[in-house]
Design a protein around this motif. Structure first.
Motif, PDB file in Angstrom:
ATOM      1  N   ALA A  43       0.630  -1.392   0.043  1.00 25.25           N
ATOM      2  CA  ALA A  43       0.083   0.068  -0.032  1.00 25.25           C
ATOM      3  C   ALA A  43       0.758   1.215   0.105  1.00 25.25           C
ATOM      4  N   LEU A  44       2.011   1.265   0.431  1.00 30.72           N
ATOM      5  CA  LEU A  44       2.890   2.380   0.515  1.00 30.72           C
ATOM      6  C   LEU A  44       3.355   2.787  -0.697  1.00 30.72           C
ATOM      7  N   THR A  45       3.290   2.029  -1.662  1.00 27.35           N
ATOM      8  CA  THR A  45       3.645   2.188  -2.994  1.00 27.35           C
ATOM      9  C   THR A  45       2.288   2.504  -3.852  1.00 27.35           C
ATOM     10  N   LEU A  46       1.186   1.816  -3.550  1.00 26.42           N
ATOM     11  CA  LEU A  46       0.096   1.964  -4.167  1.00 26.42           C
ATOM     12  C   LEU A  46      -0.560   3.495  -4.171  1.00 26.42           C
ATOM     13  N   GLU A  47      -0.354   4.080  -2.927  1.00 30.41           N
ATOM     14  CA  GLU A  47      -0.753   5.237  -2.913  1.00 30.41           C
ATOM     15  C   GLU A  47      -0.443   6.119  -4.115  1.00 30.41           C
ATOM     16  N   PRO A 108      -7.779  -0.653  -9.394  1.00 33.78           N
ATOM     17  CA  PRO A 108      -7.998  -0.825  -7.999  1.00 33.78           C
ATOM     18  C   PRO A 108      -9.382  -1.803  -7.773  1.00 33.78           C
ATOM     19  N   LEU A 109     -10.200  -1.912  -8.679  1.00 31.57           N
ATOM     20  CA  LEU A 109     -11.561  -2.829  -8.331  1.00 31.57           C
ATOM     21  C   LEU A 109     -10.834  -4.234  -8.672  1.00 31.57           C
ATOM     22  N   GLN A 110     -10.071  -4.535  -9.621  1.00 32.78           N
ATOM     23  CA  GLN A 110      -9.518  -5.823  -9.704  1.00 32.78           C
ATOM     24  C   GLN A 110      -8.700  -6.291  -8.610  1.00 32.78           C
ATOM     25  N   ILE A 111      -7.945  -5.373  -7.790  1.00 37.95           N
ATOM     26  CA  ILE A 111      -7.042  -5.699  -7.014  1.00 37.95           C
ATOM     27  C   ILE A 111      -8.221  -5.981  -5.755  1.00 37.95           C
ATOM     28  N   ALA A 112      -9.090  -5.357  -5.353  1.00 40.34           N
ATOM     29  CA  ALA A 112     -10.122  -5.347  -4.215  1.00 40.34           C
ATOM     30  C   ALA A 112     -10.721  -6.822  -4.530  1.00 40.34           C
TER      31      ALA A 112
END
Length: 408
Positions: A43-47, A108-112
């Motif tokens: 998440a630190l890089t996804l931001e 983001p939707l696919q990740i979720a």
């Protein structure tokens, strides 16, 4: 009658099956805790990559965390009625596939969605695996402590592995490579079942005297509250620690993700080790006392974590997390003590609705408080209050006489 590390069997094949059951249960426990800690480091890089706030990014895992808890009763029921070993095999294959698919997600939707699939299959372990373990165990606290150590080892390895893979490759590798390891492990597990080296058992090897109906109901109601407190604290701190360390421990963590992941890994590795001691204490002393102390000792350290930084924060967080996860051997032993064997998978499943389902609100709480306040002071104040509720509720557990030392 032979024993080995808290297990007992009447034949050599029983002993071998018990050893393999402990081994695979420990490995599975570590694996069940991979996907969330990996995500919190990623998440630190996804931001930056996704252009989302910290709160929006951590929200991507909420569905996976909810399913991790909500699907547990169904998994436990299937383990009770169908096959514990069959369900554990499905855990390895399904969780591994979900992690690999998360690594290939393009939005983001696919990740979720892929995290939700991962959480669904990962939900199998706790209700099925712990019930499976308890059926084989003689010294339950000791065996649950060993198993709990590996559960703590999972987040430690996950954060360290994620930091390495993100720094040397990319965030996708942090999901794909561990997922592939789970798939291979599942293949080995199914091969051992096919050769009947791991066999199913439906009865306890160390049955407890039956508790009264009144004590069972009372324990269940109290544990619902205390388990919610444990879960909220665990989920919120696990989600927040990488961000806390990146903001307050720059002199130790450096600028990269790897330094932060090493610090978080160290915390969970040491905390997992404490479960070995906590498990021994759960065998030797009244479960109620051991359980309540784990909550009481969290209070001052959660309070201190609100304002500390640097090395002092690292020491306080280590003790704080150790006390939180150190409650688990006593907690699982209490659940096993007050639950009939034939319903244990289902009841452990209901437990994990609270611990990993409802308590996943702790992740949303962490993200929301940080986005609202720009810091973590008020998060730790709220968690201190939650620990105080746990202490108060624990006082209402049924009393028990001090138990003798576990059998040699």
């Amino acid at each position: 009658m032979s024993e080995n590390r808290g297990f007992v069997g009447s034949t050599e094949s029983d002993i071998l099956s018990s050893r393999l059951s402990l081994g695979f249960s420990c490995v599975a426990h570590s694996f069940s805790h991979l996907f969330a800690p990996i995500f919190y480091v990623v998440a630190l890089t996804l931001e930056e990559e996704l252009g989302l706030s910290h709160g929006d990014v951590v929200a991507l895992i909420v569905a996976g965390n909810v399913l991790f808890g909500l699907a547990a009763p169904a998994a436990g029921w299937l383990g009770d009625r169908w096959s514990s070993t069959g369900m554990i095999g499905l855990f390895f294959v399904g969780t591994g596939a979900g992690m690999v698919l998360t690594g290939f997600a393009a939005s983001p939707l696919q990740i979720a969605l892929m995290l939700a699939v991962t959480g669904l299959f990962a939900s199998i372990y706790h209700p099925v695996g712990i019930a499976w373990l308890v059926r084989h165990a003689v010294n339950r606290g000791k065996v649950l402590g060993i198993n709990g150590f590996f559960g703590g080892l999972g987040p430690a390895l996950a954060t360290l592995l994620a930091g390495l893979l993100v720094d040397f490759f990319n965030w996708r590798a942090a999901f794909i490579i561990p997922g592939a390891v789970l798939l291979v492990t599942g293949g080995v597990f199914y091969a051992l079942i096919a050769r009947r080296l791991i066999v199913e058992t439906k009865t306890d090897r160390r049955p407890d005297p039956p508790a009264s109906r009144q004590d069972r109901v009372r324990a269940f109601l109290v544990l619902m509250v205390t388990m919610l407190c444990t879960g909220l604290i665990y989920q919120a701190t696990q989600a927040g620690l990488p961000k806390v360390f990146s903001l307050r421990m720059t002199e130790l963590a450096g600028d990269g993700v790897l330094g932060i992941s090493v610090l978080v890994a160290g915390v969970y590795f040491c905390a997992g080790g404490l479960q070995l001691l906590a498990g021994i204490l759960a065998d030797r002393y009244p479960l109620k006392i051991v359980y309540m102390l784990s909550f009481a000792l969290q209070l001052p350290f959660l309070f201190l974590a609100a304002s500390l930084s640097g090395t002092a924060l690292a020491a306080v967080v280590l003790i704080m997390v150790s006390m939180n996860v150190g409650s688990l051997p006593a907690e699982n032993s209490l659940v096993a003590k007050y639950t009939p064997s034939q319903w244990r998978g289902l009841v452990f499943g209901l437990r994990f609705i609270i611990v990993f389902g409802v308590s996943s609100l702790g992740v949303m709480m962490e993200g929301a408080i940080y986005d609202l306040t720009g810091g973590f002071f008020w998060l730790f104040m709220v968690l201190t209050a939650i620990a105080a509720v746990g202490v108060g509720a624990g006082l209402l557990l049924p009393s028990e006489r001090p138990r003798s030392a576990a059998a040699e």
